[in-house]
Every structure is written in structure tokens, then in C-alpha cells.
Design a protein around this motif. Sequence first.
Motif, PDB file in Angstrom:
ATOM      1  N   TYR A 207       0.822  -1.203   0.000  1.00  0.00           N
ATOM      2  CA  TYR A 207       0.000   0.000   0.000  1.00  0.00           C
ATOM      3  C   TYR A 207       0.858   1.256   0.000  1.00  0.00           C
ATOM      4  O   TYR A 207       1.948   1.299   0.576  1.00  0.00           O
ATOM      5  CB  TYR A 207      -0.928   0.006   1.215  1.00  0.00           C
ATOM      6  N   ASP A 208       0.336   2.287  -0.656  1.00  0.00           N
ATOM      7  CA  ASP A 208       1.068   3.542  -0.764  1.00  0.00           C
ATOM      8  C   ASP A 208       0.066   4.689  -0.797  1.00  0.00           C
ATOM      9  O   ASP A 208      -1.125   4.481  -1.066  1.00  0.00           O
ATOM     10  CB  ASP A 208       1.921   3.541  -2.041  1.00  0.00           C
ATOM     11  N   GLU A 209       0.551   5.890  -0.495  1.00  0.00           N
ATOM     12  CA  GLU A 209      -0.274   7.094  -0.616  1.00  0.00           C
ATOM     13  C   GLU A 209       0.520   8.154  -1.356  1.00  0.00           C
ATOM     14  O   GLU A 209       1.652   8.480  -0.982  1.00  0.00           O
ATOM     15  CB  GLU A 209      -0.702   7.616   0.751  1.00  0.00           C
ATOM     16  N   ARG A 217       0.019  -1.146  -4.600  1.00  0.00           N
ATOM     17  CA  ARG A 217       0.964  -1.202  -5.716  1.00  0.00           C
ATOM     18  C   ARG A 217       1.137  -2.620  -6.260  1.00  0.00           C
ATOM     19  O   ARG A 217       1.761  -2.813  -7.300  1.00  0.00           O
ATOM     20  CB  ARG A 217       2.332  -0.661  -5.292  1.00  0.00           C
ATOM     21  N   LYS A 218       0.603  -3.609  -5.563  1.00  0.00           N
ATOM     22  CA  LYS A 218       0.726  -4.993  -6.014  1.00  0.00           C
ATOM     23  C   LYS A 218      -0.623  -5.690  -5.921  1.00  0.00           C
ATOM     24  O   LYS A 218      -1.281  -5.653  -4.887  1.00  0.00           O
ATOM     25  CB  LYS A 218       1.759  -5.748  -5.171  1.00  0.00           C
ATOM     26  N   ILE A 219      -1.043  -6.309  -7.019  1.00  0.00           N
ATOM     27  CA  ILE A 219      -2.283  -7.065  -7.077  1.00  0.00           C
ATOM     28  C   ILE A 219      -1.955  -8.465  -7.588  1.00  0.00           C
ATOM     29  O   ILE A 219      -1.443  -8.619  -8.700  1.00  0.00           O
ATOM     30  CB  ILE A 219      -3.307  -6.401  -8.007  1.00  0.00           C
ATOM     31  N   GLU A 220      -2.239  -9.481  -6.780  1.00  0.00           N
ATOM     32  CA  GLU A 220      -1.966 -10.860  -7.165  1.00  0.00           C
ATOM     33  C   GLU A 220      -3.288 -11.591  -7.366  1.00  0.00           C
ATOM     34  O   GLU A 220      -4.128 -11.637  -6.477  1.00  0.00           O
ATOM     35  CB  GLU A 220      -1.136 -11.575  -6.110  1.00  0.00           C
ATOM     36  N   VAL A 221      -3.461 -12.154  -8.550  1.00  0.00           N
ATOM     37  CA  VAL A 221      -4.697 -12.840  -8.918  1.00  0.00           C
ATOM     38  C   VAL A 221      -4.402 -14.323  -9.091  1.00  0.00           C
ATOM     39  O   VAL A 221      -3.563 -14.700  -9.916  1.00  0.00           O
ATOM     40  CB  VAL A 221      -5.272 -12.270 -10.229  1.00  0.00           C
ATOM     41  N   MET A 234       2.499  -1.789  -9.821  1.00  0.00           N
ATOM     42  CA  MET A 234       2.498  -0.394 -10.235  1.00  0.00           C
ATOM     43  C   MET A 234       3.901   0.173  -9.969  1.00  0.00           C
ATOM     44  O   MET A 234       4.246   0.482  -8.822  1.00  0.00           O
ATOM     45  CB  MET A 234       1.442   0.402  -9.466  1.00  0.00           C
ATOM     46  N   LEU A 235       4.705   0.286 -11.001  1.00  0.00           N
ATOM     47  CA  LEU A 235       6.099   0.698 -10.834  1.00  0.00           C
ATOM     48  C   LEU A 235       6.243   2.202 -10.680  1.00  0.00           C
ATOM     49  O   LEU A 235       7.002   2.684  -9.846  1.00  0.00           O
ATOM     50  CB  LEU A 235       6.920   0.216 -12.037  1.00  0.00           C
ATOM     51  N   GLU A 236       5.524   2.958 -11.505  1.00  0.00           N
ATOM     52  CA  GLU A 236       5.554   4.422 -11.448  1.00  0.00           C
ATOM     53  C   GLU A 236       4.116   4.930 -11.517  1.00  0.00           C
ATOM     54  O   GLU A 236       3.328   4.458 -12.343  1.00  0.00           O
ATOM     55  CB  GLU A 236       6.363   4.999 -12.603  1.00  0.00           C
ATOM     56  N   VAL A 237       3.787   5.888 -10.645  1.00  0.00           N
ATOM     57  CA  VAL A 237       2.406   6.378 -10.560  1.00  0.00           C
ATOM     58  C   VAL A 237       2.409   7.899 -10.483  1.00  0.00           C
ATOM     59  O   VAL A 237       3.166   8.490  -9.713  1.00  0.00           O
ATOM     60  CB  VAL A 237       1.681   5.813  -9.317  1.00  0.00           C
ATOM     61  N   GLU A 238       1.576   8.521 -11.291  1.00  0.00           N
ATOM     62  CA  GLU A 238       1.381   9.972 -11.215  1.00  0.00           C
ATOM     63  C   GLU A 238      -0.115  10.257 -11.231  1.00  0.00           C
ATOM     64  O   GLU A 238      -0.834   9.763 -12.094  1.00  0.00           O
ATOM     65  CB  GLU A 238       2.053  10.682 -12.384  1.00  0.00           C
ATOM     66  N   PHE A 239      -0.577  11.057 -10.264  1.00  0.00           N
ATOM     67  CA  PHE A 239      -1.980  11.415 -10.196  1.00  0.00           C
ATOM     68  C   PHE A 239      -2.209  12.830 -10.709  1.00  0.00           C
ATOM     69  O   PHE A 239      -1.360  13.711 -10.532  1.00  0.00           O
ATOM     70  CB  PHE A 239      -2.494  11.295  -8.760  1.00  0.00           C
ATOM     71  N   ASP A 240      -3.355  13.023 -11.348  1.00  0.00           N
ATOM     72  CA  ASP A 240      -3.784  14.293 -11.926  1.00  0.00           C
ATOM     73  C   ASP A 240      -2.802  14.865 -12.951  1.00  0.00           C
ATOM     74  O   ASP A 240      -2.544  16.074 -12.961  1.00  0.00           O
ATOM     75  CB  ASP A 240      -4.050  15.321 -10.815  1.00  0.00           C
ATOM     76  N   PRO A 241      -2.254  14.040 -13.847  1.00  0.00           N
ATOM     77  CA  PRO A 241      -1.447  14.584 -14.936  1.00  0.00           C
ATOM     78  C   PRO A 241      -2.360  15.185 -16.007  1.00  0.00           C
ATOM     79  O   PRO A 241      -3.551  14.868 -16.072  1.00  0.00           O
ATOM     80  CB  PRO A 241      -0.711  13.353 -15.475  1.00  0.00           C
ATOM     81  N   GLU A 242      -1.807  16.037 -16.854  1.00  0.00           N
ATOM     82  CA  GLU A 242      -2.548  16.550 -17.999  1.00  0.00           C
ATOM     83  C   GLU A 242      -2.499  15.497 -19.103  1.00  0.00           C
ATOM     84  O   GLU A 242      -1.433  15.164 -19.597  1.00  0.00           O
ATOM     85  CB  GLU A 242      -1.932  17.866 -18.486  1.00  0.00           C
TER      86      GLU A 242
END
Length: 256
Positions: A207-209, A217-221, A234-242
Motif C-alpha cells: 500500500y502507498d499514498e 501497488r501490487k495485485i496478485e490474482v 504499479m512501478l511508477e504512478v502519477e496522479f492528476d497529470p494533464e
Amino acid sequence: MLKKISIFLISLLVLSTSFSLAQELDGAEVLKRLEASRQAKSHQMLMEMELYSSSGDMRSRKLNNYRQEGEVDRSLMQFTEPADIEGTSFLLLDDQANDQEDMYLYLPALGGVRKISGSQKNGSFVGSDLTYNDISIFSGSNFSDNYRAEIISENEEIIELYLEIIDPDIDYSYGKMWVRKDLWLGEKIEYYNQQEELIKVINLSSYDEIDGNRLARKIEVKNVQKGSSTILKMLEVEFDPELDPNIFTTRYLQRQ
């Protein structure tokens, strides 16, 4: 004496308010809190997908994921590695106001866009243990669009939910979800078939914030019946980009 009475009355008010809030917490409210854990209206992610066969063989893929919310929620997944899947793209357009969800898959080898509809949405997403419907939910769709939830059990840390499927396109009979109270994020999801047999287990971790947005950041199915599994990172995450809205079109897919 007056001071003691005032403190006593304030204590009663606090206890009464807390009890009232606890009483209001039902399955629908839990789903709302899950949805509220991410406030961003757009995101872009670099992801890795690991596919494990029942014998333990692993194949790795890289992809970019873009999402933009609005009158129509739009999501795009584009594979970049390895070469045999590079350019394969999945586009999701969710028009909630008109209760219409459109899915499109672009395969470079075929040179065209194919619409995914009806029972096809329950098929394997590019050979993984996720269905197209699963991808729709994990790419940012609201849980309450697909499920009606009822609290089964609860302790100080975890709420267990029974998930009634309300989306007719989802082939599962029902599901269960375990939600962490400290984060209001899912920790585990189980899906069952019409014979009430467990068919899929999804575990969320790491988990991350980021900028006030919480995520796993990790989902195992795990496909219980086939013995295979898929891991999304999820290696790289950016929120609210244009983001350019034109990338969320079938025309854009065909230009890749």
C-alpha cells in the motif's frame, strides 16, 4: 458540580455521535469509502504484469495505463514489452449517465480494433488471469456500479463484505471482500461461480499514498481451478497529470 455535569453531558454526546456513526456504516457506505480513497481525476502508471503458469513458468510484460474521469470515464492500457505484444491496447469508455460501457481491443497483428461486448467481457484479458470486467474495476471504476455489498463480519481492523453482483455482464455468482479500516482499501477479494465454488482469489498489498490518493501497488490474482496466477505491479504512478483526451479513442489506437 456544574462542571462535572457539563463534562458528563459532553461525554454522552460524543458517545451518542460515535454510536450513530457506527450504526450508519453499512455495505454501501464501505464501498463509498473505498471509492473515496482515490480523489484524483486522472492518472498515468507504468505497470509490470507477471504471468505464472500452473507449472511455475513466468512471462513478464510492461504496459502503460492512463485514466481520465469526466462525463465519460476513460481508461487506456498499452503494452510496450515484450516485442510480441508491443502495441496491443485496451480502451474502456464508461458513460455512467447513460449506463453504457464500451470496451475495445487493438491487436497490431490484425491491424484493427475489436469491440469486446457481452459474454466476451468475461474472457481472459490478453492471456492473464484477469477478465476484461476485472480490468474495468481495477482501472478505477466504482465498486458500487457493479456490486451491492452487505457486511458479513467486522473487527477493529477488517470488515468482511458479501458482494452481490448487479452488473449482468459479470459472470461471477457472488464475491467476498476484506477491507482494511485503517486505509479503506481492499486487502482480499474472492469470487465464486454458480455452483458456489471458489474460482479466483485476489490479494492486494504494498500500500502507498501519493498526493492524498491511496492505492495498492501490487495485485496478485490466483485462478484456483487452473492453478495459474497473475501479478500486477504499479512501478511508477502519477496522479492528476494533464492527458490528451484524444488518446482515449479508437482512432488513436489504430495510429499506434
